[in-house]
Design an enzyme around this catalytic site. Sequence first.
Site, PDB file in Angstrom:
ATOM      1  N   GLU A 157      47.145  40.649  42.161  1.00 31.47           N
ATOM      2  CA  GLU A 157      47.619  41.591  41.695  1.00 31.47           C
ATOM      3  C   GLU A 157      47.418  42.413  40.076  1.00 31.47           C
ATOM      4  OE1 GLU A 157      49.175  38.752  45.104  1.00 31.47           O
ATOM      5  OE2 GLU A 157      48.243  38.232  42.612  1.00 31.47           O
ATOM      6  N   PHE A 189      55.271  39.851  43.567  1.00 29.67           N
ATOM      7  CA  PHE A 189      53.814  39.882  43.116  1.00 29.67           C
ATOM      8  C   PHE A 189      53.906  41.365  42.462  1.00 29.67           C
ATOM      9  CE2 PHE A 189      52.657  37.549  46.622  1.00 29.67           C
ATOM     10  CZ  PHE A 189      53.133  36.324  46.126  1.00 29.67           C
TER      11      PHE A 189
END
Length: 315
Positions: A58, A83
């Site tokens: 991410e 995330f």
Amino acid sequence: MSEIIKTATRDAYGKALVELGNTDAKIVVLDADLAAATKTGMFKKAHPEKFIDCGIAEGNMMGVAAGLASAGYTVFASSFAMFAAGRAFEQVRNSIGYPHLNVKIGATHAGISVGEDGASHQCCEDIGLMRTIPDMVILNPADDVEARLCVLAAAKHNGPVYMRFGRLAVPRVFDENYDFQIGKGNILKEGTDVTVIATGLMVNEALVAAQKLSDDGVSVRVVNMATIKPIDRDIIIDSAKKTGALVTAEEHNIIGGLGSAVSEVVCETVPVPVLRVGVEDTFGKSGPALELLHIFGLDADNIVAKCKKAVALKK
């Protein structure tokens, strides 16, 4: 009685991305190996040449988004809220927020209603994190109609936007004539005794609570606050003056989210009682989404109780 339409806001997000891709050549969508869950898979199918799967990385995805935005693209970067806001916070802050780039973060699976995925995935801190980034716009739609309009508005906005979407199918609140504007709350029901300012899936619960309170002789103003930042200070101040007590309702920690934002405005301008409905500074747990919402007090009954307490505090 008309049929109640229920749709997850993440579904509306995916459809809106396809809509944007059909008309804007500069739209690019990134995902972190969760396209089926975040619904960006709809965009991938319609516009594969403008979709990039960055894998389970991410932070790197936010860096790629920043690079594309600096080259003139409007970038939608998507993952679960835990995330997108949590794991990638440093990259969002330094690579997107600081240079004020045109990146729109589509964070799905926010809040307790993630359900069986449990505490590790039930992100109730993301609004608080994103609120601390200067000039970050935060949008938290109540239903699929508002979610679509949030995405379209985010695409037009110059600068970073954090959009918060849910996994759970929720009742439709708005019709197709609804006029959404970034930074503006809207009054769904007028009242004189107490105001409920709600966001996300708690908007429908606020409307249910208002009806229950009306049956008990309590007049409730209901305000939908889809934009958490910039917060609509005018509607908060007006509500405080007209009803003398406020209750906030959000599927988020009561620390750092809508309740905090509203309290800050009220303390600075029109001090009145403010009570908060939300996750009370605790982690979630695994279980069916609707049961969890009840367990954590994210329902109409808790809003009713808080409203009665807020009215009593005026005396």
